[in-house]
Design a protein around this motif. Structure first.
Motif, PDB file in Angstrom:
ATOM      1  N   ALA A   1      -3.108   5.479  -3.389  1.00  0.00           N
ATOM      2  CA  ALA A   1      -2.553   4.056  -3.491  1.00  0.00           C
ATOM      3  C   ALA A   1      -1.774   3.629  -2.119  1.00  0.00           C
ATOM      4  CB  ALA A   1      -1.859   3.802  -4.697  1.00  0.00           C
ATOM      5  N   ALA A   2      -0.998   4.613  -1.507  1.00  0.00           N
ATOM      6  CA  ALA A   2      -0.337   4.430  -0.282  1.00  0.00           C
ATOM      7  C   ALA A   2      -1.449   4.428   1.057  1.00  0.00           C
ATOM      8  CB  ALA A   2       0.607   5.342  -0.038  1.00  0.00           C
ATOM      9  N   ALA A   3      -2.505   4.843   0.832  1.00  0.00           N
ATOM     10  CA  ALA A   3      -3.702   4.954   1.739  1.00  0.00           C
ATOM     11  C   ALA A   3      -4.654   4.067   1.968  1.00  0.00           C
ATOM     12  CB  ALA A   3      -3.800   6.437   1.974  1.00  0.00           C
ATOM     13  N   LEU A   4      -4.950   3.489   0.559  1.00  0.00           N
ATOM     14  CA  LEU A   4      -6.335   2.701   0.353  1.00  0.00           C
ATOM     15  C   LEU A   4      -6.024   1.256  -0.122  1.00  0.00           C
ATOM     16  CD1 LEU A   4      -9.489   2.399   0.237  1.00  0.00           C
ATOM     17  CD2 LEU A   4      -9.176   3.490  -2.271  1.00  0.00           C
ATOM     18  N   THR A   5      -6.416   0.420   0.965  1.00  0.00           N
ATOM     19  CA  THR A   5      -6.199  -0.966   0.473  1.00  0.00           C
ATOM     20  C   THR A   5      -7.577  -1.403   0.462  1.00  0.00           C
ATOM     21  OG1 THR A   5      -3.996  -1.090   1.672  1.00  0.00           O
ATOM     22  CG2 THR A   5      -5.493  -3.099   1.285  1.00  0.00           C
ATOM     23  N   VAL A   6      -7.869  -2.312  -0.690  1.00  0.00           N
ATOM     24  CA  VAL A   6      -9.101  -3.101  -0.880  1.00  0.00           C
ATOM     25  C   VAL A   6      -8.991  -4.466  -0.928  1.00  0.00           C
ATOM     26  CG1 VAL A   6     -11.148  -3.185  -2.297  1.00  0.00           C
ATOM     27  CG2 VAL A   6      -9.735  -1.073  -2.233  1.00  0.00           C
ATOM     28  N   VAL A   7      -9.483  -5.302  -0.018  1.00  0.00           N
ATOM     29  CA  VAL A   7      -9.442  -6.601  -0.007  1.00  0.00           C
ATOM     30  C   VAL A   7     -10.846  -7.091  -0.616  1.00  0.00           C
ATOM     31  CG1 VAL A   7      -9.576  -8.509   1.463  1.00  0.00           C
ATOM     32  CG2 VAL A   7      -8.397  -6.571   2.391  1.00  0.00           C
ATOM     33  N   VAL A   8     -10.594  -7.773  -1.808  1.00  0.00           N
ATOM     34  CA  VAL A   8     -11.762  -8.179  -2.759  1.00  0.00           C
ATOM     35  C   VAL A   8     -12.035  -9.623  -2.593  1.00  0.00           C
ATOM     36  CG1 VAL A   8     -12.107  -8.225  -5.379  1.00  0.00           C
ATOM     37  CG2 VAL A   8     -10.397  -6.394  -4.176  1.00  0.00           C
TER      38      VAL A   8
END
Length: 332
Positions: free
Chosen positions: A38-45
């Protein structure tokens, strides 16, 4: 990124293809021994296909990706909650409420009611999504593309005239059989990226464009003022994954959407649509299927590095392998 630090990965995504790809990215990070993904992966939806229905706010792409990461999605239908019932939906139809061709599961309605209540209480979509994310260990931070309501409107040709409808009516009721003339997101010119979106892109070690529909999933994200500029200014490479395999769409009706904007259904044409960051476009690299390997040199001629690799995400292992290939393009 230091040699021992976790990579910071940003994915732009929407739809079923986006959900599967995001699952693959999370799995690839976990396969590397990273526990706090969660600290490494960001998803822009994508939120362009959101809508109000029966008094509640629906966010189909947000929910599809949330449910997939939570492991509660209906993998057979590709949308909604696994094992859901439809008792409330039938009652709504008895009242003549909602759309008879747009099914809302009971568990799904619980999500929509919670979201709508928080919105009515003054929360933004960003804060609502953050609150939703606390229920499950998603292993990713999810951000809406914008906090503004910029629903997609499709103008279609019908008989001798044209008329407009919400994207969900065209997509779900008509199954994209009505010829689209254009796709619009009213109000998007005044919209702004949701808090955290631009910063995540600026701080990323790699930005990935998921193999989502280029027109109605990735397109609205890129149309939010400031997002395209953030991608072009990003210090990290921008790597896209083709949603086309062997000249065909994998799922859905992206070919109809592409035709409406004058783009062929091919890996090369979609690469050209996104364009090379060396020019005035977005891509540094483009992953294409083995079935489309013959166009690799033509992709390179656009100024985009191409990588021929298996793109079918038919199971978790293949999705993770694809994500690993994408990360590898950036040397991560």
């Amino acid at each position: 990124m230091g040699p021992s630090s976790a990579p910071r990965v940003v994915v732009l995504a929407g739809g079923v293809g986006g959900s599967r790809f995001v699952l693959g990215v999370r799995a690839a990070l976990r396969d590397r021994g990273l526990t706090d993904t969660a600290a490494a992966l960001t998803v822009v939806v994508n939120t362009g296909d959101d809508l109000w229905l029966s008094g509640v706010r629906l966010q189909p792409d947000v929910d599809s990706i949330t449910y997939a990461l939570a492991g509660v999605n209906d993998t057979e239908r590709g949308w909604g909650r696994n094992g859901d019932s439809e008792r409330v939906n039938r009652e709504l139809q008895e009242w003549g409420a909602g759309w008879p061709w747009f099914t809302l599961g009971d568990l799904d309605l619980g999500t929509h009611l919670a979201r709508t209540g928080w919105l009515r209480d003054g929360s933004t979509p960003t804060r609502v999504l953050e609150r939703m994310s606390h229920r499950w260990d998603l292993g990713a931070r999810l951000l809406p593309m914008t906090d503004a309501e910029v629903d997609t409107v499709v103008t279609v040709r019908e008989g001798d005239g044209i008329r407009s409808m919400h994207f969900q009516e065209w997509w779900t009721r008509h199954r994209a059989t009505l010829e689209p003339v254009r796709f619009d997101n009213p109000g998007i010119e005044e919209a702004r990226p949701a808090p955290g979106v631009v910063d995540a892109i600026a701080q990323a070690d790699i930005v990935l464009l998921a193999p989502s529909n280029p027109v109605v999933s990735i397109g609205p994200i890129l149309s939010v003022p400031g997002v395209r500029e953030a991608l072009r200014a990003a210090p990290a490479p921008v790597v896209g994954v083709s949603p086309i395999i062997g000249g065909r769409v994998v799922r859905g009706m992206a070919d109809v959407c592409l035709a409406a904007i004058g783009v062929d259904t091919s890996a090369l044409a979609v690469a050209s649509l996104y364009g090379a960051r060396a020019g005035d476009g977005l891509l540094d690299a483009w992953l294409i299927a083995e079935e489309d390997g013959a166009v690799a040199d033509e992709v390179a001629e656009l100024g985009i590095r191409s990588l021929v690799t298996p793109l079918w995400m038919t199971d978790a292992a293949r999705s993770a392998a694809l994500a690993e290939s994408a990360l590898g393009v950036a040397g991560i």
